[in-house]
Motif scaffolding. Sequence first.
Motif, PDB file in Angstrom:
ATOM      1  N   TYR A 258       0.838  -1.205   0.000  1.00 45.07           N
ATOM      2  CA  TYR A 258       0.000   0.000   0.000  1.00 45.07           C
ATOM      3  C   TYR A 258       0.870   1.251   0.000  1.00 45.07           C
ATOM      4  O   TYR A 258       0.695   2.162  -0.802  1.00 45.07           O
ATOM      5  N   TRP A 259       1.786   1.303   0.960  1.00 49.38           N
ATOM      6  CA  TRP A 259       2.567   2.522   1.189  1.00 49.38           C
ATOM      7  C   TRP A 259       3.553   2.796   0.057  1.00 49.38           C
ATOM      8  O   TRP A 259       3.957   3.941  -0.145  1.00 49.38           O
ATOM      9  N   ARG A 260       3.941   1.746  -0.667  1.00 50.30           N
ATOM     10  CA  ARG A 260       4.834   1.938  -1.811  1.00 50.30           C
ATOM     11  C   ARG A 260       4.065   2.191  -3.100  1.00 50.30           C
ATOM     12  O   ARG A 260       4.633   2.138  -4.186  1.00 50.30           O
ATOM     13  N   PHE A 261       2.788   2.470  -2.984  1.00 44.67           N
ATOM     14  CA  PHE A 261       1.930   2.796  -4.113  1.00 44.67           C
ATOM     15  C   PHE A 261       1.760   1.616  -5.056  1.00 44.67           C
ATOM     16  O   PHE A 261       1.642   1.765  -6.274  1.00 44.67           O
ATOM     17  N   GLY A 262       1.749   0.411  -4.458  1.00 47.77           N
ATOM     18  CA  GLY A 262       1.456  -0.774  -5.245  1.00 47.77           C
ATOM     19  C   GLY A 262      -0.025  -0.856  -5.587  1.00 47.77           C
ATOM     20  O   GLY A 262      -0.844  -0.050  -5.137  1.00 47.77           O
ATOM     21  N   ASP A 263      -0.393  -1.847  -6.381  1.00 49.26           N
ATOM     22  CA  ASP A 263      -1.783  -2.080  -6.746  1.00 49.26           C
ATOM     23  C   ASP A 263      -2.414  -3.083  -5.791  1.00 49.26           C
ATOM     24  O   ASP A 263      -1.739  -3.956  -5.237  1.00 49.26           O
ATOM     25  N   TYR A 264      -3.722  -2.972  -5.620  1.00 50.08           N
ATOM     26  CA  TYR A 264      -4.445  -3.963  -4.833  1.00 50.08           C
ATOM     27  C   TYR A 264      -5.886  -4.042  -5.311  1.00 50.08           C
ATOM     28  O   TYR A 264      -6.524  -3.038  -5.616  1.00 50.08           O
ATOM     29  N   LEU A 265      -6.367  -5.254  -5.415  1.00 55.13           N
ATOM     30  CA  LEU A 265      -7.775  -5.505  -5.649  1.00 55.13           C
ATOM     31  C   LEU A 265      -8.474  -5.509  -4.302  1.00 55.13           C
ATOM     32  O   LEU A 265      -7.907  -5.956  -3.298  1.00 55.13           O
ATOM     33  N   GLY A 266      -9.708  -5.030  -4.270  1.00 57.47           N
ATOM     34  CA  GLY A 266     -10.490  -5.057  -3.042  1.00 57.47           C
ATOM     35  C   GLY A 266     -11.804  -5.765  -3.277  1.00 57.47           C
ATOM     36  O   GLY A 266     -12.570  -5.384  -4.176  1.00 57.47           O
ATOM     37  N   ILE A 267     -12.063  -6.835  -2.510  1.00 58.69           N
ATOM     38  CA  ILE A 267     -13.321  -7.560  -2.637  1.00 58.69           C
ATOM     39  C   ILE A 267     -14.004  -7.624  -1.265  1.00 58.69           C
ATOM     40  O   ILE A 267     -13.346  -7.627  -0.235  1.00 58.69           O
ATOM     41  N   GLY A 268     -15.335  -7.650  -1.289  1.00 55.14           N
ATOM     42  CA  GLY A 268     -16.099  -7.663  -0.051  1.00 55.14           C
ATOM     43  C   GLY A 268     -16.773  -6.332   0.191  1.00 55.14           C
ATOM     44  O   GLY A 268     -16.526  -5.337  -0.507  1.00 55.14           O
ATOM     45  N   CYS A 269     -17.630  -6.281   1.198  1.00 51.59           N
ATOM     46  CA  CYS A 269     -18.434  -5.090   1.497  1.00 51.59           C
ATOM     47  C   CYS A 269     -17.560  -3.855   1.696  1.00 51.59           C
ATOM     48  O   CYS A 269     -16.727  -3.812   2.606  1.00 51.59           O
ATOM     49  N   GLY A 270     -17.761  -2.853   0.862  1.00 58.11           N
ATOM     50  CA  GLY A 270     -17.067  -1.579   1.015  1.00 58.11           C
ATOM     51  C   GLY A 270     -15.588  -1.604   0.718  1.00 58.11           C
ATOM     52  O   GLY A 270     -14.896  -0.614   0.955  1.00 58.11           O
ATOM     53  N   ALA A 271     -15.064  -2.723   0.208  1.00 59.81           N
ATOM     54  CA  ALA A 271     -13.622  -2.829  -0.048  1.00 59.81           C
ATOM     55  C   ALA A 271     -13.195  -1.885  -1.163  1.00 59.81           C
ATOM     56  O   ALA A 271     -13.897  -1.699  -2.152  1.00 59.81           O
ATOM     57  N   HIS A 272     -12.017  -1.288  -0.983  1.00 60.64           N
ATOM     58  CA  HIS A 272     -11.448  -0.372  -1.968  1.00 60.64           C
ATOM     59  C   HIS A 272     -10.318  -1.056  -2.728  1.00 60.64           C
ATOM     60  O   HIS A 272      -9.595  -1.891  -2.175  1.00 60.64           O
ATOM     61  N   GLY A 273     -10.151  -0.678  -3.989  1.00 58.39           N
ATOM     62  CA  GLY A 273      -9.043  -1.179  -4.797  1.00 58.39           C
ATOM     63  C   GLY A 273      -8.353  -0.036  -5.519  1.00 58.39           C
ATOM     64  O   GLY A 273      -8.932   1.042  -5.711  1.00 58.39           O
ATOM     65  N   LYS A 274      -7.106  -0.260  -5.888  1.00 58.59           N
ATOM     66  CA  LYS A 274      -6.328   0.718  -6.668  1.00 58.59           C
ATOM     67  C   LYS A 274      -5.580  -0.049  -7.748  1.00 58.59           C
ATOM     68  O   LYS A 274      -4.835  -0.990  -7.450  1.00 58.59           O
ATOM     69  N   ILE A 275      -5.798   0.309  -8.988  1.00 60.72           N
ATOM     70  CA  ILE A 275      -5.271  -0.462 -10.110  1.00 60.72           C
ATOM     71  C   ILE A 275      -4.622   0.466 -11.142  1.00 60.72           C
ATOM     72  O   ILE A 275      -5.179   1.505 -11.499  1.00 60.72           O
ATOM     73  N   THR A 276      -3.454   0.064 -11.611  1.00 68.15           N
ATOM     74  CA  THR A 276      -2.735   0.776 -12.672  1.00 68.15           C
ATOM     75  C   THR A 276      -3.052   0.136 -14.019  1.00 68.15           C
ATOM     76  O   THR A 276      -3.026  -1.097 -14.149  1.00 68.15           O
ATOM     77  N   LEU A 277      -3.336   0.971 -15.016  1.00 66.33           N
ATOM     78  CA  LEU A 277      -3.590   0.501 -16.378  1.00 66.33           C
ATOM     79  C   LEU A 277      -2.585   1.183 -17.303  1.00 66.33           C
ATOM     80  O   LEU A 277      -2.862   2.238 -17.885  1.00 66.33           O
ATOM     81  N   PRO A 278      -1.382   0.607 -17.446  1.00 60.21           N
ATOM     82  CA  PRO A 278      -0.328   1.281 -18.211  1.00 60.21           C
ATOM     83  C   PRO A 278      -0.709   1.572 -19.664  1.00 60.21           C
ATOM     84  O   PRO A 278      -0.351   2.621 -20.198  1.00 60.21           O
ATOM     85  N   ASP A 279      -1.441   0.643 -20.308  1.00 58.80           N
ATOM     86  CA  ASP A 279      -1.794   0.840 -21.715  1.00 58.80           C
ATOM     87  C   ASP A 279      -2.658   2.084 -21.914  1.00 58.80           C
ATOM     88  O   ASP A 279      -2.638   2.717 -22.978  1.00 58.80           O
ATOM     89  N   GLN A 280      -3.429   2.431 -20.874  1.00 59.65           N
ATOM     90  CA  GLN A 280      -4.298   3.602 -20.955  1.00 59.65           C
ATOM     91  C   GLN A 280      -3.737   4.795 -20.182  1.00 59.65           C
ATOM     92  O   GLN A 280      -4.389   5.836 -20.111  1.00 59.65           O
ATOM     93  N   GLN A 281      -2.531   4.613 -19.588  1.00 61.80           N
ATOM     94  CA  GLN A 281      -1.919   5.666 -18.783  1.00 61.80           C
ATOM     95  C   GLN A 281      -2.882   6.144 -17.691  1.00 61.80           C
ATOM     96  O   GLN A 281      -3.021   7.350 -17.441  1.00 61.80           O
ATOM     97  N   GLN A 282      -3.536   5.172 -17.034  1.00 60.12           N
ATOM     98  CA  GLN A 282      -4.533   5.503 -16.039  1.00 60.12           C
ATOM     99  C   GLN A 282      -4.262   4.785 -14.712  1.00 60.12           C
ATOM    100  O   GLN A 282      -3.648   3.710 -14.681  1.00 60.12           O
TER     101      GLN A 282
END
Length: 387
Positions: A258-282
């Motif tokens: 988390y702290w190194r700005f890695g990616d994570y999927l979040g599953i379950g009630c209210g879970a948050h995720g952060k995902i990098t999409l390099p092909d879309q620069q997003q």
Amino acid sequence: MTTTNMQLPPLSLYVHIPWCVQKCPYCDFNSHAQPEIIPEAQYIACLLDDLAADLRYVQGRKLTSIFIGGGTPSLFSAAGIQGLLQGIEALIPFNPNIEITLEANPGTFETERFAGFADAGVTRLSIGVQSLQQQQLQRLGRIHNSEQAQIAAQHASTLALTSFNLDLMHGLPEQTLATAMADLEGIIALNPPHISWYQLTIEPNTMFASKPPVLPNDDVLWDIYEQGHIRLAAAGYEQYEVSAYGKPRHRGQHNLNYWRFGDYLGIGCGAHGKITLPDQQQIIRTEKVKHPRGYLDLTRNFVFKQWQVEPDERVFEYFMNRLRLLEPVPKSEFSAFTGLPLDKADKALADSIRKGFIENTAEHWQTTATGRLYLNQVLSDLLTEDN
């Protein structure tokens, strides 16, 4: 805005189990009082369907860590956790040295399940002790007692786990330096490989927010932090993050991602995720449906909302996470994980560098000893800087 080629960071998975025996007065997490019968099998099936719907975000990566949080995940059976982990691995391959953490309460009921969780594939337990003093446990709404907390820690030390963590709060209602240090000494005596030692804060929409307790003043809070940090270091615990202390080779890998700005999927009630999409620069963030009733409704989508982290927001988001760590921040990593040119970071950090809060070299940035004490000011300067 000019962007640079983005790289895929490591990938983790957060799993949220929302039920607790009762809601603690300080807790602002998405937790709900458990029903008479927890729909364990139904919820696990939904978790796996939720993950299957997110597989497009994996992009060829293996999972480096899994964190099963809550709520109180230790209310689930060991067989249920084993089935969940097997289902996850069938969808996404595991890194050979994957860290799998499960949050647990120290009550007798959950402690009896610890060995089963280890057999199910959990490699690390995070046990919510919070205090070893009965009066404070009652104030915090905890349903275990000091003896149960000590038994839970001692039992965890006998299991085939790679590590375990004990959570301990300080700055508790009417706490003094002496009582805070007694709590800390009691935790150190249990010899956990990792200690999360953090200050109680009053969060909005909690019972403590509506009826605030009397907390120690700033001078006492500073004395607790200063003396506690010295004591933890003397006991062999290395502070590597604002509130995280580990013995050698026992840093929490999931939170590090988390702290190194890695990616994570979040599953379950209210879970948050952060995902990098390099092909879309997003970079995108996801949030799942919060309430168990809605999450278990198979006619609904699991995603509550999804949004892009715009380039102008990435500088703050990156450093909000990265500067929690005491380690140097490689400058090459900034552009790789944000897609932004280096001068965006240099401009945003200029005031903090000038104030002596951030060390700036050709290769890295790093918070100074003073900067760690004024981290909120560093982040405030980032927010007000016109990026």
